[in-house]
Design a protein around this motif. Structure first.
Motif, PDB file in Angstrom:
ATOM      1  N   ALA A 116       0.843  -1.205   0.000  1.00 52.53           N
ATOM      2  CA  ALA A 116       0.000   0.000   0.000  1.00 52.53           C
ATOM      3  C   ALA A 116       0.877   1.255   0.000  1.00 52.53           C
ATOM      4  N   ALA A 117       1.962   1.223   0.768  1.00 53.28           N
ATOM      5  CA  ALA A 117       2.867   2.391   0.826  1.00 53.28           C
ATOM      6  C   ALA A 117       3.503   2.634  -0.540  1.00 53.28           C
ATOM      7  N   LEU A 118       3.921   1.554  -1.189  1.00 54.93           N
ATOM      8  CA  LEU A 118       4.547   1.701  -2.514  1.00 54.93           C
ATOM      9  C   LEU A 118       3.518   2.154  -3.551  1.00 54.93           C
ATOM     10  N   ALA A 119       2.302   1.637  -3.421  1.00 53.23           N
ATOM     11  CA  ALA A 119       1.243   2.042  -4.354  1.00 53.23           C
ATOM     12  C   ALA A 119       0.925   3.523  -4.179  1.00 53.23           C
ATOM     13  N   GLY A 120       1.051   4.013  -2.950  1.00 53.71           N
ATOM     14  CA  GLY A 120       0.803   5.432  -2.692  1.00 53.71           C
ATOM     15  C   GLY A 120       1.965   6.298  -3.156  1.00 53.71           C
ATOM     16  N   ALA A 121       3.180   5.815  -2.912  1.00 52.55           N
ATOM     17  CA  ALA A 121       4.371   6.620  -3.236  1.00 52.55           C
ATOM     18  C   ALA A 121       4.665   6.588  -4.739  1.00 52.55           C
ATOM     19  N   ARG A 122       4.619   5.422  -5.328  1.00 49.30           N
ATOM     20  CA  ARG A 122       4.859   5.138  -6.758  1.00 49.30           C
ATOM     21  C   ARG A 122       6.299   5.359  -7.214  1.00 49.30           C
ATOM     22  N   VAL A 123       7.101   6.040  -6.403  1.00 47.34           N
ATOM     23  CA  VAL A 123       8.501   6.164  -6.794  1.00 47.34           C
ATOM     24  C   VAL A 123       9.355   5.988  -5.538  1.00 47.34           C
ATOM     25  N   MET A 124      10.422   5.215  -5.681  1.00 48.74           N
ATOM     26  CA  MET A 124      11.281   4.931  -4.532  1.00 48.74           C
ATOM     27  C   MET A 124      12.718   5.349  -4.839  1.00 48.74           C
ATOM     28  N   PRO A 125      13.188   6.447  -4.229  1.00 47.28           N
ATOM     29  CA  PRO A 125      14.589   6.801  -4.389  1.00 47.28           C
ATOM     30  C   PRO A 125      15.494   5.710  -3.797  1.00 47.28           C
ATOM     31  N   ALA A 128       2.952 -11.119 -17.827  1.00 48.68           N
ATOM     32  CA  ALA A 128       1.755 -11.743 -18.408  1.00 48.68           C
ATOM     33  C   ALA A 128       1.330 -13.051 -17.735  1.00 48.68           C
ATOM     34  N   PRO A 129       2.249 -14.000 -17.490  1.00 48.46           N
ATOM     35  CA  PRO A 129       1.791 -15.254 -16.854  1.00 48.46           C
ATOM     36  C   PRO A 129       1.587 -15.153 -15.340  1.00 48.46           C
ATOM     37  N   PHE A 130       1.848 -13.993 -14.743  1.00 50.13           N
ATOM     38  CA  PHE A 130       1.787 -13.866 -13.275  1.00 50.13           C
ATOM     39  C   PHE A 130       0.852 -12.709 -12.883  1.00 50.13           C
ATOM     40  N   PRO A 131      -0.447 -12.878 -13.116  1.00 44.22           N
ATOM     41  CA  PRO A 131      -1.361 -11.747 -12.894  1.00 44.22           C
ATOM     42  C   PRO A 131      -1.429 -11.280 -11.434  1.00 44.22           C
ATOM     43  N   GLY A 132      -1.025 -12.144 -10.495  1.00 46.23           N
ATOM     44  CA  GLY A 132      -1.115 -11.754  -9.082  1.00 46.23           C
ATOM     45  C   GLY A 132       0.118 -11.025  -8.572  1.00 46.23           C
ATOM     46  N   VAL A 133       1.100 -10.820  -9.439  1.00 46.03           N
ATOM     47  CA  VAL A 133       2.368 -10.233  -8.978  1.00 46.03           C
ATOM     48  C   VAL A 133       2.468  -8.773  -9.403  1.00 46.03           C
ATOM     49  N   ARG A 134       2.957  -7.919  -8.491  1.00 48.55           N
ATOM     50  CA  ARG A 134       3.207  -6.519  -8.844  1.00 48.55           C
ATOM     51  C   ARG A 134       4.713  -6.274  -8.804  1.00 48.55           C
ATOM     52  N   TYR A 150       6.671   3.362 -17.300  1.00 48.89           N
ATOM     53  CA  TYR A 150       6.547   2.236 -16.367  1.00 48.89           C
ATOM     54  C   TYR A 150       5.279   2.373 -15.520  1.00 48.89           C
ATOM     55  N   LEU A 151       5.054   3.591 -15.012  1.00 49.89           N
ATOM     56  CA  LEU A 151       3.917   3.779 -14.100  1.00 49.89           C
ATOM     57  C   LEU A 151       2.581   3.504 -14.780  1.00 49.89           C
ATOM     58  N   ALA A 152       2.544   3.678 -16.094  1.00 46.84           N
ATOM     59  CA  ALA A 152       1.287   3.467 -16.821  1.00 46.84           C
ATOM     60  C   ALA A 152       0.939   1.985 -16.935  1.00 46.84           C
ATOM     61  N   ASP A 153       1.906   1.107 -16.658  1.00 49.05           N
ATOM     62  CA  ASP A 153       1.619  -0.327 -16.775  1.00 49.05           C
ATOM     63  C   ASP A 153       0.966  -0.821 -15.483  1.00 49.05           C
ATOM     64  N   PRO A 154      -0.195  -1.499 -15.610  1.00 46.35           N
ATOM     65  CA  PRO A 154      -0.908  -1.928 -14.395  1.00 46.35           C
ATOM     66  C   PRO A 154      -0.133  -2.925 -13.532  1.00 46.35           C
ATOM     67  N   ALA A 155       0.860  -3.596 -14.106  1.00 47.27           N
ATOM     68  CA  ALA A 155       1.634  -4.552 -13.289  1.00 47.27           C
ATOM     69  C   ALA A 155       2.661  -3.835 -12.410  1.00 47.27           C
ATOM     70  N   VAL A 156       2.862  -2.554 -12.666  1.00 51.53           N
ATOM     71  CA  VAL A 156       3.891  -1.808 -11.913  1.00 51.53           C
ATOM     72  C   VAL A 156       3.287  -1.153 -10.680  1.00 51.53           C
ATOM     73  N   LEU A 157       3.864  -1.527  -9.542  1.00 51.62           N
ATOM     74  CA  LEU A 157       3.411  -0.957  -8.276  1.00 51.62           C
ATOM     75  C   LEU A 157       4.117   0.385  -8.046  1.00 51.62           C
ATOM     76  N   ALA A 158       5.417   0.391  -8.233  1.00 54.61           N
ATOM     77  CA  ALA A 158       6.227   1.598  -8.038  1.00 54.61           C
ATOM     78  C   ALA A 158       7.514   1.410  -8.827  1.00 54.61           C
ATOM     79  N   VAL A 159       8.234   2.512  -9.014  1.00 56.39           N
ATOM     80  CA  VAL A 159       9.501   2.474  -9.758  1.00 56.39           C
ATOM     81  C   VAL A 159      10.621   2.911  -8.820  1.00 56.39           C
ATOM     82  N   GLY A 160      11.721   2.165  -8.843  1.00 57.93           N
ATOM     83  CA  GLY A 160      12.864   2.535  -8.013  1.00 57.93           C
ATOM     84  C   GLY A 160      13.994   3.079  -8.855  1.00 57.93           C
TER      85      GLY A 160
END
Ligand code: 3PG
Length: 210
Positions: free
Chosen positions: A8-17, A148-154, A169-179
């Motif tokens: 949830a924190a990563l989904a909120g932050a979306r970018v991790m320095p 694609a084969p791992f729909p439950g993974v972010r 990267y952020l526009a892709d639904p599989a991406v939780l956050a970018v580091g």
């Protein structure tokens, strides 16, 4: 923090320095600059002799959820958590590191670079992984093919990513956050260029803001 809290924190932050900090003296002004730029979390890599002290100082800052990166062995996870790490990031997938993090009650984001590692991670109950080194692996195209084969993974793609690739990267639904380290490089830190760190962080945070 649980694994769900971290997701949830990563989904909120979306970018991790991702920070490789050469000296403890830079920890407080760095944390100030990142927080002023709007960052909500940061990963302090265990790549410098002062990493533990830096982690301690940055965790004490209070404005950021600070985790440890480049954790390669269980004893490093122990030291990281003792220094105040709220989460652990590893460049690769290692069962012993995962096991230790579970024992310590700290969420872990292991690195994966292919489907075999991803299957091992999934088997271990991991649903948030770091794709590393993302750009060298083929960037967004590689991420899409792998996801694609791992729909439950972010994914938290990291490695070689800069400001220009962030939005893609952020526009892709599989991406939780970018580091990435581009917001606060070792060069910025050596020069004491905290204004630039704040500026680059704010620019990245703006891209993350819907
Ligand atoms: C990491 O440890 O996650 C990476 O080294 C960060 O990658 P970058 O420096 O290419 O952003």
């Amino acid at each position: 923090m649980t694994g769900t809290d971290l997701a949830a924190a990563l989904a909120g932050a979306r970018v991790m320095p991702v920070l490789t900090v050469p000296s403890t003296a830079t920890a407080a002004p760095l944390a100030d600059a990142l927080a002023a730029g709007g960052a909500r979390c940061a990963e302090v890599t265990f790549r410098t002799p002062d990493a533990e002290q830096v982690l301690k100082a940055m965790a004490a800052h209070g404005g950021l959820a600070v985790g440890a990166g480049t954790v390669l062995a269980p004893e490093q996870a122990e030291r990281a958590v003792a220094a105040g790490a709220r989460f652990v990031v590893s460049p690769g997938f290692d069962e012993e590191v995962i096991e230790k993090c579970r024992e310590l009650g700290v969420p872990v984001v292991p690195g994966i670079a292919n489907a075999t590692e991803l299957m091992r991670a999934q088997k271990a109950g991991i649903t948030t992984v770091k794709l590393f080194p993302a750009e060298s692996l083929g960037g967004l195209r590689a991420l899409r093919a792998l996801a694609a084969p791992f729909p439950g993974v972010r994914f938290v793609p990291t490695g070689g990513i800069g400001a220009d690739q962030l939005a893609g990267y952020l526009a892709d639904p599989a991406v939780l956050a970018v580091g990435g380290s581009w917001m606060a490089t070792t060069d910025h830190l050596r020069r004491g260029d905290y204004d630039e760190i704040r500026r680059l962080t704010a620019a990245a945070v703006e891209v993350c803001t819907p």
